[in-house]
Design a protein around this motif. Structure first.
Motif, PDB file in Angstrom:
ATOM      1  N   ARG A  56       0.821  -1.206   0.000  1.00  0.00           N
ATOM      2  CA  ARG A  56       0.000   0.000   0.000  1.00  0.00           C
ATOM      3  C   ARG A  56       0.862   1.266   0.000  1.00  0.00           C
ATOM      4  O   ARG A  56       0.397   2.340  -0.378  1.00  0.00           O
ATOM      5  N   ARG A  57       2.137   1.123   0.425  1.00  0.00           N
ATOM      6  CA  ARG A  57       3.023   2.282   0.499  1.00  0.00           C
ATOM      7  C   ARG A  57       4.021   2.342  -0.670  1.00  0.00           C
ATOM      8  O   ARG A  57       4.992   3.099  -0.612  1.00  0.00           O
ATOM      9  N   ASP A  58       3.759   1.615  -1.710  1.00  0.00           N
ATOM     10  CA  ASP A  58       4.696   1.600  -2.833  1.00  0.00           C
ATOM     11  C   ASP A  58       4.930   2.995  -3.407  1.00  0.00           C
ATOM     12  O   ASP A  58       6.043   3.329  -3.820  1.00  0.00           O
ATOM     13  N   ASP A  59       3.884   3.820  -3.432  1.00  0.00           N
ATOM     14  CA  ASP A  59       4.023   5.176  -3.962  1.00  0.00           C
ATOM     15  C   ASP A  59       4.535   6.171  -2.918  1.00  0.00           C
ATOM     16  O   ASP A  59       4.887   7.293  -3.262  1.00  0.00           O
ATOM     17  N   ASP A  60       4.547   5.774  -1.667  1.00  0.00           N
ATOM     18  CA  ASP A  60       4.973   6.658  -0.581  1.00  0.00           C
ATOM     19  C   ASP A  60       6.438   6.485  -0.197  1.00  0.00           C
ATOM     20  O   ASP A  60       7.058   7.398   0.346  1.00  0.00           O
ATOM     21  N   ARG A  61       6.970   5.310  -0.469  1.00  0.00           N
ATOM     22  CA  ARG A  61       8.234   4.909   0.151  1.00  0.00           C
ATOM     23  C   ARG A  61       9.424   5.777  -0.242  1.00  0.00           C
ATOM     24  O   ARG A  61      10.386   5.905   0.521  1.00  0.00           O
ATOM     25  N   ALA A  62       9.399   6.401  -1.393  1.00  0.00           N
ATOM     26  CA  ALA A  62      10.526   7.230  -1.827  1.00  0.00           C
ATOM     27  C   ALA A  62      10.787   8.386  -0.866  1.00  0.00           C
ATOM     28  O   ALA A  62      11.903   8.893  -0.782  1.00  0.00           O
ATOM     29  N   ARG A  63       9.776   8.770  -0.107  1.00  0.00           N
ATOM     30  CA  ARG A  63       9.931   9.907   0.805  1.00  0.00           C
ATOM     31  C   ARG A  63      10.378   9.485   2.201  1.00  0.00           C
ATOM     32  O   ARG A  63      10.602  10.337   3.059  1.00  0.00           O
ATOM     33  N   ASP A  64      10.493   8.186   2.434  1.00  0.00           N
ATOM     34  CA  ASP A  64      10.936   7.715   3.748  1.00  0.00           C
ATOM     35  C   ASP A  64      12.299   8.280   4.120  1.00  0.00           C
ATOM     36  O   ASP A  64      12.580   8.525   5.298  1.00  0.00           O
ATOM     37  N   GLN A  65      13.178   8.482   3.129  1.00  0.00           N
ATOM     38  CA  GLN A  65      14.513   8.987   3.413  1.00  0.00           C
ATOM     39  C   GLN A  65      14.485  10.403   3.989  1.00  0.00           C
ATOM     40  O   GLN A  65      15.427  10.825   4.652  1.00  0.00           O
ATOM     41  N   TYR A  66      13.403  11.134   3.734  1.00  0.00           N
ATOM     42  CA  TYR A  66      13.270  12.487   4.261  1.00  0.00           C
ATOM     43  C   TYR A  66      12.378  12.545   5.494  1.00  0.00           C
ATOM     44  O   TYR A  66      12.587  13.384   6.378  1.00  0.00           O
ATOM     45  N   ARG A  67      11.383  11.685   5.549  1.00  0.00           N
ATOM     46  CA  ARG A  67      10.412  11.734   6.641  1.00  0.00           C
ATOM     47  C   ARG A  67      10.715  10.748   7.764  1.00  0.00           C
ATOM     48  O   ARG A  67      10.153  10.876   8.845  1.00  0.00           O
TER      49      ARG A  67
END
Length: 289
Positions: free
Chosen positions: A46-57
């Motif tokens: 469900r987080r496939d589109d969100d995960r790229a921002r994990d490095q910042y958040r």
């Protein structure tokens, strides 16, 4: 993770569809077993589109610093597009409770009728989108505006989380209302976790707050909470970004993911992409004695 403790503490812890839901769980001996691991939540499809921002958040480190546990009652202010909701709700729903709350739509000024309709329809739309996404009854979803807080919500919340919203609350002059609502929801030992775009140390009020760059000085945020019966319990640099100079004419929206709302050249976007998302303070507040 770099932590700075201000005083001794007890235990601390995009897709298009909204996946947040608030369904009160019955606390029993099976609650811990029902709770998912945060790692499983973060790696779910469900987080496939969100995960790229994990490095910042840095969701894993941030929620650990805030002391969020899967059996807690956790309230998120202004879920917006639902990036953090898609972490929080699946994490706490099985064994705890997720709550969404927003500001008073009647207290705002609107530029268009469509904007007003979206704002005033938030509660029901949010409940229905969650019901559709999670297969639950919309009436079982707890979401409300601060002026319509259910009596049963008062004094029940372990953590209130406010992500990147303090500048907007400051601009709209509604920070006191939201902080007071958070205090009312919290248990006596409940805490508020805040992540906010941070202005450089020594930044002037006129240059950052009055000009509405989206950044706030950390001492301004601390004073907002102190004025409403809280004290700073701990701070972390987990969401710091030393590459962010925070001096852009277009404010924080110059950086990703906004990139000046589509008005930047490819060269400008590449330069700002290399900087990353904004430098952010990460603060934990508790009720003052």
């Amino acid at each position: 993770m770099k932590l700075k403790f201000i005083a001794p503490l007890g235990l601390l812890a995009a897709g298009s569809a909204m996946l947040a839901v608030a369904t009160p769980a019955i606390a029993d001996e099976h609650s811990e077993a029902a709770a998912p691991s945060l790692s499983d939540v973060l790696t779910h499809e469900r987080r496939d589109d969100d995960r790229a921002r994990d490095q910042y958040r840095n969701p894993e480190e941030t929620l650990a610093f805030f002391g969020v546990e899967p059996t807690m009652t956790v309230a998120e202010y202004a879920p917006g597009g639902g990036w953090y909701t898609r972490v929080l709700a699946p994490y706490v729903m099985p064994a705890g409770t997720y709550i969404a709350f927003n500001g008073d739509s009647d207290a705002r000024t609107y530029n268009t009728r469509a904007q007003e309709a979206r704002s005033k329809g938030w509660t029901e739309n949010f409940k229905q989108s969650i019901a559709d996404g999670m297969g639950v009854d919309a009436e079982d979803v707890m979401a409300f505006e601060i002026d319509e807080m259910p009596e049963e919500a008062a004094g029940t919340v372990d953590r209130v989380l406010i992500f990147r919203s303090m500048h907007g609350l400051n601009i709209s002059n509604t920070a006191d209302d939201v902080i007071k609502a958070a205090r009312m929801m919290l248990k006596d030992d409940g805490m508020v976790g805040v992540v906010q775009h941070r202005a450089p140390e020594g930044a002037s009020w006129d240059d950052y707050v009055a000009r509405q760059r989206g950044y706030l000085p950390q001492d301004v945020v601390v004073k907002m909470f102190e004025a409403n019966g809280f004290e700073l319990a701990a701070e972390s640099e987990v969401n710091a970004n030393p590459n962010d100079t925070a001096d852009y004419e277009g404010g924080v929206w110059t950086l990703p993911p906004s990139f000046g709302f589509g008005r930047q050249s490819e060269e400008e976007m590449a330069r700002h992409r290399a900087i990353g998302e904004s430098d952010r303070m990460t603060l934990l507040f508790r009720k003052a004695d």
